[in-house]
Enzyme design. Structure first.
Site, PDB file in Angstrom:
ATOM      1  N   TYR A 114     -24.147  16.646  10.311  1.00 22.97           N
ATOM      2  CA  TYR A 114     -23.255  15.671  10.942  1.00 22.97           C
ATOM      3  C   TYR A 114     -21.945  16.353  11.269  1.00 22.97           C
ATOM      4  O   TYR A 114     -21.429  17.137  10.483  1.00 22.97           O
ATOM      5  CB  TYR A 114     -23.008  14.486  10.014  1.00 22.97           C
ATOM      6  CG  TYR A 114     -22.186  13.404  10.647  1.00 22.97           C
ATOM      7  CD1 TYR A 114     -22.782  12.386  11.383  1.00 22.97           C
ATOM      8  CD2 TYR A 114     -20.805  13.416  10.549  1.00 22.97           C
ATOM      9  CE1 TYR A 114     -22.027  11.399  11.989  1.00 22.97           C
ATOM     10  CE2 TYR A 114     -20.024  12.427  11.162  1.00 22.97           C
ATOM     11  CZ  TYR A 114     -20.647  11.432  11.875  1.00 22.97           C
ATOM     12  OH  TYR A 114     -19.885  10.455  12.483  1.00 22.97           O
ATOM     13  N   ASP A 171     -23.784   7.017   3.480  1.00 22.00           N
ATOM     14  CA  ASP A 171     -23.176   8.126   4.233  1.00 22.00           C
ATOM     15  C   ASP A 171     -21.972   8.704   3.479  1.00 22.00           C
ATOM     16  O   ASP A 171     -21.530   9.812   3.772  1.00 22.00           O
ATOM     17  CB  ASP A 171     -22.698   7.654   5.610  1.00 22.00           C
ATOM     18  CG  ASP A 171     -23.847   7.544   6.608  1.00 22.00           C
ATOM     19  OD1 ASP A 171     -24.869   8.227   6.415  1.00 22.00           O
ATOM     20  OD2 ASP A 171     -23.714   6.787   7.586  1.00 22.00           O
ATOM     21  N   HIS A 220      -7.274  -6.021  -9.806  1.00 20.36           N
ATOM     22  CA  HIS A 220      -6.162  -5.475  -9.054  1.00 20.36           C
ATOM     23  C   HIS A 220      -6.601  -5.138  -7.615  1.00 20.36           C
ATOM     24  O   HIS A 220      -6.687  -6.044  -6.786  1.00 20.36           O
ATOM     25  CB  HIS A 220      -5.629  -4.241  -9.812  1.00 20.36           C
ATOM     26  CG  HIS A 220      -4.396  -3.629  -9.238  1.00 20.36           C
ATOM     27  ND1 HIS A 220      -3.710  -2.618  -9.860  1.00 20.36           N
ATOM     28  CD2 HIS A 220      -3.739  -3.858  -8.084  1.00 20.36           C
ATOM     29  CE1 HIS A 220      -2.666  -2.280  -9.122  1.00 20.36           C
ATOM     30  NE2 HIS A 220      -2.667  -3.016  -8.044  1.00 20.36           N
ATOM     31  N   SER A 280       9.323   2.943  -2.435  1.00 20.03           N
ATOM     32  CA  SER A 280       8.893   1.600  -2.839  1.00 20.03           C
ATOM     33  C   SER A 280       9.479   0.517  -1.945  1.00 20.03           C
ATOM     34  O   SER A 280      10.688   0.501  -1.672  1.00 20.03           O
ATOM     35  CB  SER A 280       9.331   1.354  -4.288  1.00 20.03           C
ATOM     36  OG  SER A 280       8.892   0.089  -4.722  1.00 20.03           O
ATOM     37  N   GLY A 281       8.614  -0.400  -1.500  1.00 14.35           N
ATOM     38  CA  GLY A 281       9.082  -1.606  -0.810  1.00 14.35           C
ATOM     39  C   GLY A 281       9.714  -1.390   0.551  1.00 14.35           C
ATOM     40  O   GLY A 281      10.298  -2.323   1.101  1.00 14.35           O
ATOM     41  N   HIS A 312      -3.471   3.844  -2.174  1.00  9.94           N
ATOM     42  CA  HIS A 312      -3.632   2.554  -2.836  1.00  9.94           C
ATOM     43  C   HIS A 312      -3.336   1.471  -1.806  1.00  9.94           C
ATOM     44  O   HIS A 312      -2.330   1.520  -1.111  1.00  9.94           O
ATOM     45  CB  HIS A 312      -2.668   2.451  -4.016  1.00  9.94           C
ATOM     46  CG  HIS A 312      -2.640   1.091  -4.643  1.00  9.94           C
ATOM     47  ND1 HIS A 312      -3.780   0.432  -5.052  1.00  9.94           N
ATOM     48  CD2 HIS A 312      -1.604   0.245  -4.953  1.00  9.94           C
ATOM     49  CE1 HIS A 312      -3.455  -0.738  -5.570  1.00  9.94           C
ATOM     50  NE2 HIS A 312      -2.149  -0.881  -5.519  1.00  9.94           N
ATOM     51  N   SER A 336       7.267   4.817  -4.781  1.00  9.20           N
ATOM     52  CA  SER A 336       6.349   3.692  -4.981  1.00  9.20           C
ATOM     53  C   SER A 336       6.220   3.334  -6.456  1.00  9.20           C
ATOM     54  O   SER A 336       6.206   4.213  -7.320  1.00  9.20           O
ATOM     55  CB  SER A 336       4.962   4.084  -4.457  1.00  9.20           C
ATOM     56  OG  SER A 336       3.986   3.208  -4.966  1.00  9.20           O
ATOM     57  N   SER A 337       6.117   2.037  -6.748  1.00  5.83           N
ATOM     58  CA  SER A 337       5.962   1.607  -8.140  1.00  5.83           C
ATOM     59  C   SER A 337       4.650   2.118  -8.742  1.00  5.83           C
ATOM     60  O   SER A 337       4.475   2.107  -9.953  1.00  5.83           O
ATOM     61  CB  SER A 337       6.043   0.082  -8.230  1.00  5.83           C
ATOM     62  OG  SER A 337       5.075  -0.501  -7.396  1.00  5.83           O
ATOM     63  N   ASP A 338       3.719   2.546  -7.899  1.00  3.14           N
ATOM     64  CA  ASP A 338       2.447   3.078  -8.378  1.00  3.14           C
ATOM     65  C   ASP A 338       2.469   4.597  -8.559  1.00  3.14           C
ATOM     66  O   ASP A 338       1.420   5.221  -8.741  1.00  3.14           O
ATOM     67  CB  ASP A 338       1.328   2.702  -7.390  1.00  3.14           C
ATOM     68  CG  ASP A 338       1.162   1.202  -7.276  1.00  3.14           C
ATOM     69  OD1 ASP A 338       0.841   0.563  -8.292  1.00  3.14           O
ATOM     70  OD2 ASP A 338       1.378   0.656  -6.183  1.00  3.14           O
ATOM     71  N   GLY A 381       0.836  -1.191   0.000  1.00  5.76           N
ATOM     72  CA  GLY A 381       0.000   0.000   0.000  1.00  5.76           C
ATOM     73  C   GLY A 381       0.866   1.234   0.000  1.00  5.76           C
ATOM     74  O   GLY A 381       2.065   1.169   0.324  1.00  5.76           O
ATOM     75  N   ASN A 382       0.287   2.353  -0.367  1.00 10.57           N
ATOM     76  CA  ASN A 382       1.041   3.605  -0.369  1.00 10.57           C
ATOM     77  C   ASN A 382       0.097   4.785  -0.363  1.00 10.57           C
ATOM     78  O   ASN A 382      -1.015   4.715  -0.872  1.00 10.57           O
ATOM     79  CB  ASN A 382       1.988   3.685  -1.575  1.00 10.57           C
ATOM     80  CG  ASN A 382       1.300   3.265  -2.874  1.00 10.57           C
ATOM     81  OD1 ASN A 382       0.474   4.017  -3.405  1.00 10.57           O
ATOM     82  ND2 ASN A 382       1.605   2.088  -3.376  1.00 10.57           N
TER      83      ASN A 382
END
Lengths: 231, 231, 231, 231
Positions: free
Chosen positions: B229, B120, B171, B45-46, B95, B74-76, B28-29
């Protein structure tokens, strides 16, 4: 003193299993190998994780003879020994009864490759080795388990360097890797992928397998020659 | 020093992912943008979450060029860059491969709006973008993922300001928001809604979607001009 | 100072919700009543649990007017007010979006009484109130929710003193009890019973409801005149 | 002072239940027996685990008479008493409403032996005793529950020394063992096996039972005369 390094590695890797939620009580074991010495360090059988220490790790050779240590090694030691003997490139092995992976093993099904979480680690379905023949079971059971694992990969044309995890049918998963730490990582990945695949089929009974282009892309960005994941 | 603020924001938001149970290992990132400087800070990344620190967040521009930082982003990263470039009003992107949202993504299904927990936050089903063409995958994959996300919203006539979450087919989920913190909040909401929708269908296969009056009421009491709210 | 007691009770009961795993973020609220003063203390709207304190609990009368406190009360305050006004014997009310109970609410089904865990607390299926008419929703929604709850119990001939929990269709559960603490207890029991009922149907689609003799026995050993559970 | 040992044993075993995630609130109890004194120590009824201490454990004889202690014993005390009276070799008994085991009990089904995790502990399906007749329920209910358990094992030709766990239909599980600690261990094993069997059937509706050779092998390597598990 010469075994200290692999005892430490095996100890640390074993201690990760309860932290990652992969074991109940003593239902799992990790080993770490020293290729130069031709031995591996493995968890002693039935000893609770909270009572483990590096020096309690048992030293065993590739024919499953105890070389050093006063405790009895894991009852699965022969399976570890067989795999180390035949697979030169692995440095660690893990066996657990983690919940979702074990449920797939009990269902005797390969885990279909449904998404990129799976493809980030494997290019194929995660195989489930069929149950052994009664002769193999009644014979040297844990020894035969090792051959059953190798035989399953061979029949499916999978290399142990690409596919670092397997389900043993009716039993539970085994994983391996270049280090004991990596093998534990693979056990956690397998459990997560197994849970996601189960949920995917519940949400959509006829969920399609991942298409080849995506399988290739995701595996290669982590593991290919032009990989760009990690540092 | 000028990037300190977004590095801190990205760092804190990234650290929420394991706390909220949304990531295993490094799956995740999160990124946080500075619109004035035209850059965003993103997880390297990683790198394991426990080894992160604010200064390790990599600074990247909207064409995905690294502007500051010694680690690989990050690779994304390209997906984040595309979305920041085209969506002026977002301040953060997340992600993950969270379990239930990823299972829905693997099933290639939109998450139906079954209740007020969903309403909501969103007035429509949470969309699942179809898998990309082989050409897109083999090309600049992460870059194309950004366009696939935008294209899906456009086809479904959803604004990125109303629908702050999406599944990328086969994915996993992406979420966004006015801040990185809000984008993380959305990831946790998505995972919860995904689990509830899954359970709802298990309990009653033909569960009806929420009726329009309730969708409108719940969304507006949190987000409408007369919302009541919060403080 | 005269509200201190119910503020403390409401505060402590609210803080139990995240500890019991019944809420994500701020998706829940508890109130505690003072019958003599004709007011109740309730969680402020949208304030994270970790930022709560007893003095932040808002004091509201049975017509939902804020009597004391600087924060806006929970958006569900009118539902609480209606129930306190009409049900003399209750001392606390809880609303959550707990996962399994909400999934049942989204499926618009009563939770069948499948076992003694259920019967230890209720002698009937846990009812699911039908969704409100569009007119009720567009009108004073939270106020009408209270009447929808009372109406459902009345139609099913259930007393609010025997059945201290309900699902509001398409929405989520409400529970109540003699104290706020007991109402929270009921929310946790409901979530557990909801999960078990879901699993029971998965394991056996035509699982039978508990037979009358067992329903009566288990409820009475905890709640009857000759009860022998507890001290 | 003569009851101190079993009070300590019962206390420690009871405290394991919440740690292992087997109980919500007070929904469980453990007892530990002293065969020489003909009494057992059992959890007091309805007392929260965090308020327990060794001296609060109630001392009861095999006819369920309180011998020492100021608190009322668990409402399930008579079931414990009956089993201690008839089964000479057991040292501890546990009753919980753990989620998955209770779901199987509510479905009135035996848990099929699907894998080696099950076979490591039992050579047969885990039995589910049928619900009692209305007469038994209306009579001395907890006393009859003990006989229902014994009757079920007898009809299935299972020895209580080989099969240390059972589901009571519509109700929940009971487990036992040579010590209270072992009985708790069995409760955790049962819950894990129950979850895996549930998942196995979800993944593959017609999953086959484990074949006899594997059942025998796994049970004997842990429990047979030539067992090689543990130290």
């Amino acid at each position: 003193m010469k075994y200290e390094y692999i005892q430490q590695a095996a100890y640390e890797a074993n201690m990760q299993l309860p932290k990652l939620g992969l074991v109940l009580f003593t239902f799992g074991n990790v080993s770490a190998v020293d290729r130069n010495l031709g031995v591996f360090a493995i968890k002693p059988s039935g000893v609770p994780y909270e009572e483990l220490s590096p020096e309690k790790m048992v030293i065993v050779d590739f024919d499953a003879n105890v070389v050093a240590g006063t405790l009895r090694p894991s009852s699965d030691t022969k399976t570890h020994a067989v795999l180390y003997k035949h697979w030169d490139a692995i440095g660690g092995i893990v066996h657990t009864h983690s919940t979702y992976a074990t449920a797939w093993a009990q269902s005797l099904r390969d885990i279909p490759i449904y998404g990129t979480t799976h493809a980030d680690h494997n290019v194929a379905d995660i195989p489930c080795a069929p149950p052994m023949s009664d002769e193999m079971i009644k014979g040297d059971y844990e020894y035969q388990t090792g051959f059953q694992i190798m035989d399953c990969l061979r029949k499916k044309k999978l290399s142990y360097q690409e596919m670092e995890m397997i389900l043993v049918g009716n039993h539970a998963p085994f994983t391996w890797g270049k280090t004991a730490e990596k093998a534990v990582y693979n056990s956690a990945v397998l459990e997560s992928v197994a849970q996601m695949a189960y949920l995917t089929e519940q949400i959509r009974q006829d969920a399609p397998r991942l298409k080849d282009a995506l399988i290739k892309k995701h595996f290669e960005r982590k593991h290919g020659p032009d990989s760009y994941y990690g540092q």
